[in-house]
Every structure is written in C-alpha cells, then in structure tokens.
Design an enzyme around this catalytic site. Structure first.
Site, short mmCIF file in Angstrom:
data_model
loop_
_atom_site.label_atom_id
_atom_site.label_comp_id
_atom_site.label_asym_id
_atom_site.label_seq_id
_atom_site.Cartn_x
_atom_site.Cartn_y
_atom_site.Cartn_z
N HIS A 205 24.41 11.02 16.26
CA HIS A 205 23.61 9.82 16.03
C HIS A 205 22.26 10.15 15.39
O HIS A 205 21.42 10.81 16.00
CB HIS A 205 23.38 9.14 17.39
CG HIS A 205 22.62 7.87 17.33
ND1 HIS A 205 21.43 7.68 17.99
CD2 HIS A 205 22.89 6.71 16.70
CE1 HIS A 205 21.00 6.45 17.78
NE2 HIS A 205 21.86 5.84 17.00
N GLU B 265 26.22 10.12 12.02
CA GLU B 265 25.88 8.70 11.91
C GLU B 265 24.48 8.64 11.34
O GLU B 265 23.60 9.43 11.73
CB GLU B 265 25.91 8.02 13.28
CG GLU B 265 25.67 6.51 13.25
CD GLU B 265 24.23 6.04 13.36
OE1 GLU B 265 23.99 4.84 13.25
OE2 GLU B 265 23.32 6.89 13.55
N ASP C 18 21.39 5.82 9.14
CA ASP C 18 21.01 4.44 8.79
C ASP C 18 20.48 4.41 7.36
O ASP C 18 19.76 5.34 6.96
CB ASP C 18 19.89 3.97 9.73
CG ASP C 18 20.25 4.20 11.19
OD1 ASP C 18 21.04 3.43 11.73
OD2 ASP C 18 19.75 5.20 11.77
N HIS D 214 15.83 4.87 9.98
CA HIS D 214 16.25 3.86 10.95
C HIS D 214 15.36 2.62 10.95
O HIS D 214 15.84 1.49 10.86
CB HIS D 214 16.29 4.45 12.36
CG HIS D 214 16.66 3.45 13.41
ND1 HIS D 214 15.71 2.68 14.07
CD2 HIS D 214 17.86 3.06 13.88
CE1 HIS D 214 16.33 1.87 14.91
NE2 HIS D 214 17.63 2.07 14.82
N GLU E 219 25.42 3.40 8.55
CA GLU E 219 25.03 2.07 9.07
C GLU E 219 24.08 1.40 8.09
O GLU E 219 22.99 1.92 7.82
CB GLU E 219 24.37 2.18 10.45
CG GLU E 219 23.98 0.78 10.92
CD GLU E 219 23.15 0.72 12.19
OE1 GLU E 219 23.11 1.71 12.96
OE2 GLU E 219 22.51 -0.33 12.39
O1 G3P Z 1 25.58 3.10 15.18
C1 G3P Z 1 25.20 3.03 16.49
C2 G3P Z 1 23.72 2.89 16.66
O2 G3P Z 1 23.11 3.73 15.72
C3 G3P Z 1 23.21 1.48 16.50
O3 G3P Z 1 21.89 1.33 16.90
O4 G3P Z 1 19.48 1.11 16.53
O5 G3P Z 1 20.46 3.36 16.83
O6 G3P Z 1 20.85 2.12 14.73
P1 G3P Z 1 20.63 2.01 16.21
CA CA Z 2 22.29 3.57 13.58
#
Ligand code: G3P
Ligand code: CA
Length: 252
Positions: free
Chosen positions: A14, A41, A43, A56, A116
């Site tokens: 993450h 993962e 953003d 993020h 994401e």
């Molecule tokens: O993809 C799961 C998670 O990353 C979603 O929440 O706020 O960490 O982007 P956030």
């Molecule tokens: Ca995320």
C-alpha cells in the site's frame, strides 16, 4: 478434523512499503520489491499541465517540503520538492514519481500494479492517460485500476474493457459483488478490511468478483483472510510482515 484450505492471497504494498519508507516514492516501491510483495498499490492525480503523478493527498503539504494543491501546480515545480525528509533524513531528496516511472519498475521486477485514480473533476482526462500508459508500457495484464469514484470505473471499462477494474469503498454497500458486476461492470471490490463480512463474501462469490481488502497490517487478520477463496489479494503497509505470515501458514 477438517483442515482449512489456504488460498495464498497476493500481497500488494500500500503506497509501497509505506511503514518503512516514504509513501508513494520510488524508495517505498523498491523496498516493496525487496520485501517480496507481489504487487504495488499507488494513487494517481493530474498536475495542472496534465502529468500523471503518484501522490495520495490532493496537496503536497503533508508529504513534501512544499505547499499547494497538486492539480493547480506544474509538474516541474512539484518535481523540485523533497518527498522523503518527512519520513526520515535517510530519504532526503526523494522525488514525486510519475506513473510511468513506477510502471518501469513494475515491468522490470515483474510485479502486479494497483493504480488508484483519486476522484477529480478531470476524470475523463486521467482515465484516458492511465489507459494509454498501461497500453504503451505493455502492462494491461498486470494492472488493476481502482477508485472510490465508481463512475470512473464504469467509464474505464467502457473505454477499454481488457483492463481489470475494482470499486473501492469503506462501508455501506450491500451485495457489493452484485453491484460491482452488474451496475459498475467491475471485476473486483476493494473494501475496507472491516467491511469484509459474510454477506460481502457471499455476494462476491455469487458474482465471480475478486476481493482485495485494505489495509491489512495484522498477521492474524491476514491469516484469517487467507482461508477465504474469493480474497485474491490484500493491500498492506507491511508487505514484509504479511509475507512472513503467509510463509508461516503455508509451511506448516
Ligand atoms: O486502495 C486501498 C486504499 O489505498 C484506499 O484508501 O486513502 O489509502 O487511498 P487510501
Ligand atoms: Ca490508495
């Protein structure tokens, strides 16, 4: 006594190995590879001049030495900022990555990638750019796109059906598997870990939907999830610890 089957969920780091390195930087993605994460993962947000950057928050304030809203800043200005020092002096000088920088690493290490897309009024523009990057980097089969914006997921599927998509949500969606399959036309659901209840798993199973919960940092929760067939992956800040937890149950 019947032994419970282990399904070996894939481990997605993450924002990279973000417990130990500054989130969403090349340092955290390289560390995730070192920790033997299966995937990353991250953003993505557009800069003012349309570059797809990996970050993020909608501003640079928390994770850099600068200030400002990403969508109102030029890439050249964001690129000059230090995205590492807030986490520790050893990370001083870490830059904001472009999505293409991470794609090169993913390709090189043969990893999986969960992109994401953060909600934005420029959704169509970022969708087109993300699709184009996945195609040009030949990563379509290694990528799953997710978003809290389910219109965006529906739109990606309409534009390029070969890309795997998943809806993100915190709570409150009943029959999430059915909703993902029939309303959004998505392939997966990415619920908050506490939203993974029996009803959610049943709906995913009935609709052939993959589940990848977030953020799973506890070995005990991870090991419980490894017993659920439809949980094909977990998203974690601690890929090293989840790898160890998986090894423990598979080597028994
Ligand atoms: O993809 C799961 C998670 O990353 C979603 O929440 O706020 O960490 O982007 P956030
Ligand atoms: Ca995320």
């Amino acid at each position: 006594m019947k032994t419970k089957k282990i399904h070996k969920p894939l481990i997605y780091a993450h924002r990279g190995a973000s417990a130990d390195a500054p989130e969403n930087t090349m340092a955290s993605f390289e560390l995730a590879a070192q920790y033997e994460a299966d995937g990353i993962e991250l953003d993505v947000i557009l800069t003012k001049d349309g570059e797809v950057v990996v970050i993020h928050d909608d501003d640079v304030d928390r994770t850099s030495n600068g200030k400002g809203t990403v969508e109102q800043m030029y890439y050249s200005d964001i690129k000059a900022l230090d995205f590492g020092s807030w986490k520790g002096s050893e990370f001083k000088g870490e830059k904001i990555p472009l999505l293409t920088d991470v794609c090169r690493l993913v390709k090189d290490k043969n990893m999986l990638l969960n992109i994401e897309i953060k909600p934005t009024v420029r959704s169509s523009e970022i969708e087109d750019k993300v699709i184009s990057i996945c195609k040009s980097m030949d990563l379509v089969d290694q990528v799953v796109i997710s978003s809290f914006n389910h219109y965006c997921m529906r739109s990606i599927k309409k534009k390029f059906s070969k890309l795997e998509t998943a809806i993100l949500y915190q709570s409150g969606i009943m029959k999430a598997g059915r909703y993902a399959r029939h309303t959004v036309k998505a392939d997966g659901i990415h619920p908050h870990k506490y939203a993974v209840v029996a009803e959610c798993v049943k709906s995913a199973a009935l609709n052939g939907i993959k589940i990848r919960p977030w953020t799973v940092d506890s070995p005990a929760i991870f090991q419980k999830m490894a017993g659920i067939k439809y949980i094909t992956g977990v998203i974690t800040n601690r890929p090293d610890i989840m790898r160890k937890a998986l090894n423990e149950i598979t080597n028994k």
